[in-house]
Design a protein around this motif. Structure first.
Motif, mmCIF file in Angstrom:
data_model
loop_
_atom_site.group_PDB
_atom_site.id
_atom_site.type_symbol
_atom_site.label_atom_id
_atom_site.label_comp_id
_atom_site.label_asym_id
_atom_site.label_seq_id
_atom_site.Cartn_x
_atom_site.Cartn_y
_atom_site.Cartn_z
ATOM 1 N N UNK A 198 1.176 -1.269 0.561
ATOM 2 C CA UNK A 198 0.083 -0.039 -0.102
ATOM 3 C C UNK A 198 0.330 1.068 -0.438
ATOM 4 N N UNK A 199 0.195 2.483 -0.725
ATOM 5 C CA UNK A 199 1.624 3.829 -0.972
ATOM 6 C C UNK A 199 0.944 4.751 0.213
ATOM 7 N N UNK A 200 2.274 5.164 0.614
ATOM 8 C CA UNK A 200 2.354 5.862 1.700
ATOM 9 C C UNK A 200 1.441 6.794 1.797
ATOM 10 N N UNK A 201 0.192 7.177 2.354
ATOM 11 C CA UNK A 201 -0.673 8.379 2.188
ATOM 12 C C UNK A 201 0.229 9.699 1.631
ATOM 13 N N UNK A 202 1.198 9.963 2.245
ATOM 14 C CA UNK A 202 1.488 11.263 1.679
ATOM 15 C C UNK A 202 2.770 11.392 -0.092
ATOM 16 N N UNK A 203 2.659 10.433 0.261
ATOM 17 C CA UNK A 203 3.223 9.888 -1.637
ATOM 18 C C UNK A 203 2.390 9.859 -2.052
ATOM 19 N N UNK A 204 1.195 9.350 -1.891
ATOM 20 C CA UNK A 204 0.247 9.207 -2.543
ATOM 21 C C UNK A 204 -0.129 11.341 -2.968
ATOM 22 N N UNK A 205 -0.632 11.707 -1.672
ATOM 23 C CA UNK A 205 -1.126 13.300 -2.159
ATOM 24 C C UNK A 205 0.178 14.315 -3.015
ATOM 25 N N UNK A 206 1.462 14.218 -3.071
ATOM 26 C CA UNK A 206 2.687 14.505 -3.429
ATOM 27 C C UNK A 206 2.692 14.354 -4.967
ATOM 28 N N UNK A 207 2.256 12.654 -4.876
ATOM 29 C CA UNK A 207 2.185 12.642 -6.639
ATOM 30 C C UNK A 207 0.809 12.499 -7.403
ATOM 31 N N UNK A 208 -0.181 12.747 -6.811
ATOM 32 C CA UNK A 208 -0.737 13.596 -6.829
ATOM 33 C C UNK A 208 -0.834 15.008 -7.887
ATOM 34 N N UNK A 209 -0.903 15.549 -6.597
ATOM 35 C CA UNK A 209 -0.156 17.189 -7.379
ATOM 36 C C UNK A 209 0.610 16.912 -8.184
ATOM 37 N N UNK A 210 1.657 15.941 -8.309
ATOM 38 C CA UNK A 210 2.600 16.247 -9.855
ATOM 39 C C UNK A 210 1.900 15.316 -11.134
ATOM 40 N N UNK A 211 0.976 14.405 -10.887
ATOM 41 C CA UNK A 211 -0.040 14.111 -11.822
ATOM 42 C C UNK A 211 -0.756 15.517 -12.162
ATOM 43 N N UNK A 212 -1.131 16.741 -12.232
ATOM 44 C CA UNK A 212 -1.708 17.365 -11.939
ATOM 45 C C UNK A 212 -1.371 18.470 -12.916
ATOM 46 N N UNK A 213 0.063 18.826 -12.255
ATOM 47 C CA UNK A 213 1.039 19.724 -12.735
ATOM 48 C C UNK A 213 1.412 18.586 -14.490
ATOM 49 N N UNK A 214 1.539 17.552 -14.166
ATOM 50 C CA UNK A 214 1.650 17.433 -16.179
ATOM 51 C C UNK A 214 0.781 17.111 -16.738
ATOM 52 N N UNK A 215 -0.913 16.964 -15.974
ATOM 53 C CA UNK A 215 -1.704 17.055 -16.857
ATOM 54 C C UNK A 215 -2.123 18.467 -17.849
ATOM 55 N N UNK A 216 -1.575 19.582 -16.930
ATOM 56 C CA UNK A 216 -1.457 20.991 -16.921
ATOM 57 C C UNK A 216 -1.031 20.908 -18.913
ATOM 58 N N UNK A 217 0.426 21.031 -18.554
ATOM 59 C CA UNK A 217 1.875 20.394 -19.430
ATOM 60 C C UNK A 217 0.847 19.887 -20.353
ATOM 61 N N UNK A 218 0.047 18.882 -20.386
ATOM 62 C CA UNK A 218 -0.585 18.555 -21.622
ATOM 63 C C UNK A 218 -1.207 19.073 -21.750
ATOM 64 N N UNK A 219 -2.218 20.024 -21.746
ATOM 65 C CA UNK A 219 -3.049 20.507 -22.289
ATOM 66 C C UNK A 219 -2.695 21.902 -22.829
ATOM 67 N N UNK A 220 -2.158 21.924 -22.011
ATOM 68 C CA UNK A 220 -0.772 23.770 -22.853
ATOM 69 C C UNK A 220 0.159 23.792 -24.025
ATOM 70 N N UNK A 221 0.627 22.576 -23.819
ATOM 71 C CA UNK A 221 1.656 22.454 -24.342
ATOM 72 C C UNK A 221 2.385 21.442 -24.850
ATOM 73 N N UNK A 222 1.972 20.982 -26.413
ATOM 74 C CA UNK A 222 1.673 19.456 -26.694
ATOM 75 C C UNK A 222 3.641 19.745 -27.062
ATOM 76 N N UNK A 223 4.225 20.982 -27.866
ATOM 77 C CA UNK A 223 5.504 20.924 -27.691
ATOM 78 C C UNK A 223 6.662 20.799 -26.325
ATOM 79 N N UNK A 224 6.622 21.245 -25.278
ATOM 80 C CA UNK A 224 7.071 20.933 -24.262
ATOM 81 C C UNK A 224 6.687 19.496 -23.455
ATOM 82 N N UNK A 225 5.423 18.973 -23.935
ATOM 83 C CA UNK A 225 5.197 17.762 -23.601
ATOM 84 C C UNK A 225 6.156 16.920 -24.166
#
Length: 281
Positions: free
Chosen positions: A1-28
């Motif tokens: 089972x994933x550590x809850x703090x790690x899950x929180x951190x990973x989820x936040x980073x995944x949000x920034x990944x989604x933002x990058x993918x939606x806003x910039x195909x070249x940087x992605x």
């Protein structure tokens, strides 16, 4: 089972990944060719700067100055407390604290965002200040990640990182000349009148950009192996965009936004990847 703090951190980073993918195909595309361990840190930086930029460019019916000031204060609070319930800010503070990104880089970035609220035209000093804060420091933040604590390498590559950020931003200014003027009332190039933009002015700007690209390439070829390909992809994409703009008349630049289709971006990624694999620099 994933550590809850790690899950929180990973989820936040995944949000920034989604933002990058939606806003910039070249940087992605560029990020995907970095060493895998660098992906999330760069997503964390891009998500943060993208949302700061959205405050000044998008929400015209809101009090942008207040939104940006709140964003600034929330940023520093997140960094100091090492947590935020805003996933973009939480992801960014993770990267700032892990890679020791200097506060003055963040200050310069946010100050440039604030300049977009106050300036419609730029003199030479304000132009340089804006480019440093809006683009060069972002390159330095990424360089902190790429160097992974190697201070000597960071100092050695700082100049090239700034030149690359500068080249990217100036190409953006040319690409967006029409929309910046018509939608936001801005002309970033000092002393340039949109209504009298001609081939002489365009050529002077392009010569300055080409010098930035040339100085940036020297540093790109000295980057750590895990970062070199991804940065070169971004470099070549912007260089191709630059040459496309260079081939067009001033009249076209002032009438339309110039783009490179996604299919050509992908072809560029593939050709650069295989070139890198066979030792081309």
């Amino acid at each position: 089972m994933m550590d809850p703090k790690q899950l929180f951190d990973d989820t936040a980073l995944e949000c920034s990944k989604l933002i990058t993918q939606r806003y910039s195909t070249s940087f992605t595309l560029g990020i995907k060719t970095l060493c895998k361990k660098l992906h999330m840190p760069i997503y964390g930086i891009y998500g943060y700067v993208r949302y700061a930029d959205e405050i000044v460019d998008t929400f015209h019916d809101k009090d942008k100055a207040s939104l940006l000031e709140n964003f600034r204060q929330d940023t520093y609070k997140a960094i100091d407390e090492e947590i935020s319930m805003n996933p973009v800010l939480h992801a960014f503070q993770l990267i700032v604290n892990k890679y020791h990104i200097e506060r003055d880089l963040i200050d310069a970035f946010l100050n440039s965002m604030a300049m977009d609220l106050d300036f419609a035209t730029y003199n030479d000093s304000k132009y340089k200040e804006y480019i440093y804060g809006s683009a060069e420091v972002v390159g330095l933040m990424c360089l902190r990640v790429f160097c992974e604590g190697d201070q000597g390498n960071y100092e050695h590559l700082k100049h090239a990182a700034c030149k690359l950020g500068s080249a990217f931003q100036k190409v953006n200014f040319l690409r967006d000349l029409k929309s910046d003027y018509e939608d936001r009332g801005r002309v970033y190039f000092p002393g340039v009148d949109f209504n009298s933009f001609d081939s002489h002015v365009k050529a002077e700007i392009e010569a300055d950009i080409k010098q930035d690209f040339d100085e940036a390439l020297i540093g790109i070829n000295q980057l750590p192996k895990g970062a070199m390909l991804g940065v070169k992809i971004a470099y070549l994409y912007y260089l191709k965009l630059f040459y496309k703009i260079k081939s067009l008349s001033p009249e076209i630049i002032t009438k339309k936004r110039i783009r490179i289709p996604n299919a050509r971006k992908f072809a560029l990624l593939v050709s650069t990847y295989f070139g890198y694999k066979v030792g081309w620099n």
